[in-house]
Every structure is written in C-alpha cells, then in structure tokens.
Motif scaffolding. Structure first.
Motif, PDB file in Angstrom:
ATOM      1  N   VAL A 255      43.350  50.146  36.489  1.00 51.20           N
ATOM      2  CA  VAL A 255      44.610  50.084  37.276  1.00 51.20           C
ATOM      3  C   VAL A 255      44.361  50.491  38.589  1.00 51.20           C
ATOM      4  O   VAL A 255      43.957  51.722  38.703  1.00 51.20           O
ATOM      5  CB  VAL A 255      45.770  50.785  36.412  1.00 51.20           C
ATOM      6  N   VAL A 256      44.917  49.917  39.541  1.00 51.80           N
ATOM      7  CA  VAL A 256      45.100  50.619  40.976  1.00 51.80           C
ATOM      8  C   VAL A 256      46.374  50.097  41.573  1.00 51.80           C
ATOM      9  O   VAL A 256      47.032  49.133  40.947  1.00 51.80           O
ATOM     10  CB  VAL A 256      43.908  49.943  42.090  1.00 51.80           C
ATOM     11  N   ARG A 257      46.749  50.752  42.481  1.00 45.64           N
ATOM     12  CA  ARG A 257      48.037  50.403  43.152  1.00 45.64           C
ATOM     13  C   ARG A 257      47.831  50.183  44.432  1.00 45.64           C
ATOM     14  O   ARG A 257      47.246  50.825  45.300  1.00 45.64           O
ATOM     15  CB  ARG A 257      49.030  51.872  43.359  1.00 45.64           C
ATOM     16  N   HIS A 258      48.360  48.915  44.877  1.00 39.87           N
ATOM     17  CA  HIS A 258      48.298  48.478  46.190  1.00 39.87           C
ATOM     18  C   HIS A 258      49.372  49.039  47.153  1.00 39.87           C
ATOM     19  O   HIS A 258      50.216  49.901  46.851  1.00 39.87           O
ATOM     20  CB  HIS A 258      49.011  46.847  46.156  1.00 39.87           C
ATOM     21  N   PRO A 259      49.049  49.308  48.507  1.00 35.04           N
ATOM     22  CA  PRO A 259      50.008  50.049  49.446  1.00 35.04           C
ATOM     23  C   PRO A 259      51.112  49.313  49.353  1.00 35.04           C
ATOM     24  O   PRO A 259      52.216  50.276  49.869  1.00 35.04           O
ATOM     25  CB  PRO A 259      49.111  49.474  50.794  1.00 35.04           C
ATOM     26  N   ASP A 260      51.685  48.462  48.985  1.00 33.32           N
ATOM     27  CA  ASP A 260      52.978  47.978  48.999  1.00 33.32           C
ATOM     28  C   ASP A 260      53.706  48.333  47.549  1.00 33.32           C
ATOM     29  O   ASP A 260      54.886  48.094  47.616  1.00 33.32           O
ATOM     30  CB  ASP A 260      53.037  46.346  48.880  1.00 33.32           C
ATOM     31  N   GLY A 261      53.006  49.146  46.976  1.00 35.96           N
ATOM     32  CA  GLY A 261      53.547  49.902  45.665  1.00 35.96           C
ATOM     33  C   GLY A 261      53.195  49.165  44.389  1.00 35.96           C
ATOM     34  O   GLY A 261      53.617  49.486  43.141  1.00 35.96           O
ATOM     35  N   THR A 262      52.862  47.968  44.554  1.00 33.68           N
ATOM     36  CA  THR A 262      52.568  47.142  43.381  1.00 33.68           C
ATOM     37  C   THR A 262      51.331  47.417  42.392  1.00 33.68           C
ATOM     38  O   THR A 262      50.353  47.644  43.093  1.00 33.68           O
ATOM     39  CB  THR A 262      52.212  45.639  43.588  1.00 33.68           C
ATOM     40  N   TRP A 263      51.470  47.669  41.400  1.00 37.13           N
ATOM     41  CA  TRP A 263      50.375  48.183  40.311  1.00 37.13           C
ATOM     42  C   TRP A 263      49.681  46.817  39.841  1.00 37.13           C
ATOM     43  O   TRP A 263      50.041  45.869  39.518  1.00 37.13           O
ATOM     44  CB  TRP A 263      50.964  48.856  39.179  1.00 37.13           C
ATOM     45  N   PHE A 264      48.231  47.006  39.925  1.00 33.39           N
ATOM     46  CA  PHE A 264      47.263  45.870  39.592  1.00 33.39           C
ATOM     47  C   PHE A 264      46.544  46.203  38.453  1.00 33.39           C
ATOM     48  O   PHE A 264      45.776  47.310  38.365  1.00 33.39           O
ATOM     49  CB  PHE A 264      46.460  45.451  40.697  1.00 33.39           C
ATOM     50  N   LEU A 265      46.425  45.494  37.158  1.00 34.59           N
ATOM     51  CA  LEU A 265      45.790  45.851  36.151  1.00 34.59           C
ATOM     52  C   LEU A 265      44.739  44.787  35.960  1.00 34.59           C
ATOM     53  O   LEU A 265      45.026  43.538  35.935  1.00 34.59           O
ATOM     54  CB  LEU A 265      46.558  45.772  34.889  1.00 34.59           C
ATOM     55  N   PHE A 266      43.595  44.868  36.291  1.00 34.26           N
ATOM     56  CA  PHE A 266      42.352  44.158  36.200  1.00 34.26           C
ATOM     57  C   PHE A 266      42.014  44.171  34.726  1.00 34.26           C
ATOM     58  O   PHE A 266      41.819  45.341  34.208  1.00 34.26           O
ATOM     59  CB  PHE A 266      41.310  44.377  36.987  1.00 34.26           C
ATOM     60  N   TYR A 267      41.716  43.009  34.270  1.00 31.45           N
ATOM     61  CA  TYR A 267      41.337  42.960  32.804  1.00 31.45           C
ATOM     62  C   TYR A 267      40.267  41.781  32.422  1.00 31.45           C
ATOM     63  O   TYR A 267      40.124  40.771  33.305  1.00 31.45           O
ATOM     64  CB  TYR A 267      42.522  43.099  31.790  1.00 31.45           C
ATOM     65  N   THR A 268      39.575  42.118  31.364  1.00 30.89           N
ATOM     66  CA  THR A 268      38.526  41.094  30.691  1.00 30.89           C
ATOM     67  C   THR A 268      39.255  39.898  30.164  1.00 30.89           C
ATOM     68  O   THR A 268      39.875  40.455  29.006  1.00 30.89           O
ATOM     69  CB  THR A 268      37.302  41.668  30.242  1.00 30.89           C
ATOM     70  N   GLY A 269      39.114  38.715  30.263  1.00 33.74           N
ATOM     71  CA  GLY A 269      39.498  37.762  29.165  1.00 33.74           C
ATOM     72  C   GLY A 269      38.395  37.107  28.572  1.00 33.74           C
ATOM     73  O   GLY A 269      37.494  36.924  29.389  1.00 33.74           O
ATOM     74  N   ALA A 270      38.421  37.087  27.256  1.00 32.75           N
ATOM     75  CA  ALA A 270      37.428  36.478  26.535  1.00 32.75           C
ATOM     76  C   ALA A 270      37.835  35.258  25.827  1.00 32.75           C
ATOM     77  O   ALA A 270      38.868  34.952  25.448  1.00 32.75           O
ATOM     78  CB  ALA A 270      36.744  37.500  25.460  1.00 32.75           C
ATOM     79  N   THR A 271      36.801  34.147  25.865  1.00 31.40           N
ATOM     80  CA  THR A 271      37.097  32.904  25.079  1.00 31.40           C
ATOM     81  C   THR A 271      35.645  32.651  24.380  1.00 31.40           C
ATOM     82  O   THR A 271      34.743  32.899  24.886  1.00 31.40           O
ATOM     83  CB  THR A 271      37.516  31.898  25.947  1.00 31.40           C
ATOM     84  N   LEU A 272      35.934  31.850  23.137  1.00 34.41           N
ATOM     85  CA  LEU A 272      34.668  31.302  22.605  1.00 34.41           C
ATOM     86  C   LEU A 272      34.490  29.861  22.910  1.00 34.41           C
ATOM     87  O   LEU A 272      35.225  29.112  22.927  1.00 34.41           O
ATOM     88  CB  LEU A 272      35.110  31.260  21.155  1.00 34.41           C
TER      89      LEU A 272
END
Length: 318
Positions: A80-97
C-alpha cells in the motif's frame, strides 16, 4: 501477536496513516483442514493497531472476483502507498487457474480512507512478459510467478517503482529467482522493465520483497524456503527470511550474498519503523515446534546492525 481462531493468517503488509498502523493480511478458513489449500482460498483482511502489538480487526479489503476474471482464484500479497493527491493505492496479486497451471498478474484497488476499497476497472495492469520473465509456456514450474508487488516512490521524484517476485527465462528451474521491475509515472499506468537482478543467485524465487534504508543502510528483504532454492544452498538451510546487501533501494542487489535472518519458524518478514524510530521486524509463524503450519503474525522483533549484519531480536545478555 495477531491470531485468528478460525483462520490461518500468513503474508501481510502495512500502511501508516499517521495515527494508526494498518495491517493487511492473507487469510483462509481453518475448516479447509489442509494448510496448503489456503492459497486457493485467500482473501485480504484488515486490522488496526496503535503499537503493532494489540490489533483490532476491521472490515475485509478484497475478495476474489467472479469467474472468469484475472483474480477469480484468489487475491494474494501486495503493498500500500499513498498518492500525492491523498488516494491510497493497494497493489495486489490476482491468481487464476488455467489448463496449464496457476497464472499470477498484478492489479490495484484504491481508497480514500484505507477502509473501503474499489478494484480498478483497468486491472490487471501488469503480467509476465516472456521477453524477460519465465511463463507457464517454459514448463519449468507449476505456476507463472509474477506476484507480491512492492511499490515505492522513485528516490529522485521520477514516478514510482514496483519490485515483483518473478523468475528469469534461463538457468536451472531452482535458480531462476529475480527481482522483477516496473515503473509508473502516476501509479495507474505501468511499464514493465527487465529484472533488476540476474538468475543464478541460489534462489528459485524471492517472495514478498521489501526494500528499506535501515539506520542509513539500504537492504533488500525477501523470503524463501529450502524447497525453493538451488540445491547447493538448500542443503545448508531450512529457509526463512533473508536480507541482501543493496547499493540503493533500486539496487544493485547482491542476492548471492543474502544472509538468513530467521529460520523456517518465521516467514514473509516485513520491516517497520515504530514511532520512536526503532526498526522492528514482524513475520508470520510458519513451522511450529511439531513441524506443522501455524498461521499467525508475530509481535515486533527489534532489529539492529552488528558487525555488518542485520540481526533480529534483542541483544544477547552481557
């Protein structure tokens, strides 16, 4: 310690809003009975704390999407990081079979308050490119490793960087682990780049990476068990959490010189700086005394430098 009586907890990451520490964690029901089955049932939970010790669970963050989707199997580790405009970004892994095996890609969700999250409609934003990274077509592993995004601002203010658990296309299968790399000007659009390290450093994968500057010294933190290492290294260790020398937060990284800082009882370590400035390490409990999987998050362990090594735990008496 963070424990859920009805669920296993494993990989996790943090955000600090200035008032509370936010813990984002993978969890799955113990009703599965078999701990390895947790990976295909993972959701992302959320807890908050004032001191990194006592935690209050709050509403979950993300669950897998309805099929067909890039994340219709499970939602895995991120940052998780915060953009300068105040928005929080959660980067995550998506898995599919797929018929060929497990494919991992990377996307993100956003929030204004760290509590309510919305997946980005443009997901996924990154996937393995066979020019530089191993894919299922190579037939070397059961999965297409492209996960565990660790996002950080460029030290010179030029956008954002992402470090990714990935494997190169050359070398023995158990020695292909590399630090994948991508760059973004705005956290929303991403450009995949070649890896920041070369294969042949002794690891089949470098999981849940993190880069920090601990008391003035840059380090690369990652985790790997013996079963996912090159044979010569695996003979000498159980695996656990590792720290590699770094020239900067963007490398070069000397993965071959990585030092083991925990054994297999602790995994997926994360460095956190407390409000008093002290660096600590938290990790999840992996192997119990009976050899069985545990699945809970440790209390903070103090971190210190001694003789050029990063040591975890209090100093020895005397």
């Amino acid at each position: 310690m963070f424990v859920l009586p009805d669920s296993w907890v494993w990989d996790f990451w943090f955000a600090d809003d200035g008032e509370q520490h936010h813990l984002f964690f993978l969890y799955a029901s113990r009703a599965l009975h078999e701990p390895d089955a947790r990976h295909y049932r993972a959701s992302i939970g959320h807890a908050v704390s004032d001191d990194l010790v006592s935690w209050t669970r709050v509403a979950d963050v993300l669950v897998r999407s309805d099929a067909p989707a890039w994340d219709d199997l499970a939602t895995w580790t991120g940052s998780v990081v915060r953009h300068p405009d105040g928005t929080w970004f959660l980067f995550y892994t998506g898995a599919t079979l797929t018929p060929a095996g497990n494919v991992q890609r990377i996307g993100y969700a956003t929030s204004s308050d760290l509590m309510t999250w919305h997946k980005a409609p443009e997901n996924p934003v990154l996937e393995a490119d066979p020019r530089w990274y191993e894919t299922l077509a190579d037939g070397q592993w059961h999965d297409e490793a492209f996960r565990d995004p660790w996002v950080l601002p460029d030290p010179d203010g030029d956008g954002w960087h992402m470090l990714i658990t990935a494997r190169a296309r050359t070398g023995p299968a158990d020695d292909r682990g590399v630090v994948g790399h991508a760059w973004s000007p705005d956290l929303r659009t991403w450009e995949l780049r070649p890896p920041l390290t070369e294969p042949g450093q002794g690891f089949g994968q470098l999981e849940v990476m993190q880069v920090e500057v601990v008391d003035g010294v840059p380090v690369l933190l990652f985790s790997c068990m013996a079963g996912d290492m090159a044979a010569d290294r695996a003979q000498r260790t159980t695996g656990g959490v590792w720290v590699a020398p770094a020239a900067s937060v963007l490398g070069p990284f000397d993965v071959a010189a990585a030092q083991q800082v925990t054994d297999s009882s602790l995994y997926s370590g994360k460095l956190v700086r407390r409000r008093d400035g002290q660096w600590v390490l938290l990790a999840f409990h992996h192997d119990g005394l009976d050899g069985e999987f545990v699945g809970s998050v440790s209390d903070p362990l103090p971190v210190r430098w001694a003789n050029g090594k990063l040591l975890v735990g209090p100093p020895e008496p005397g």
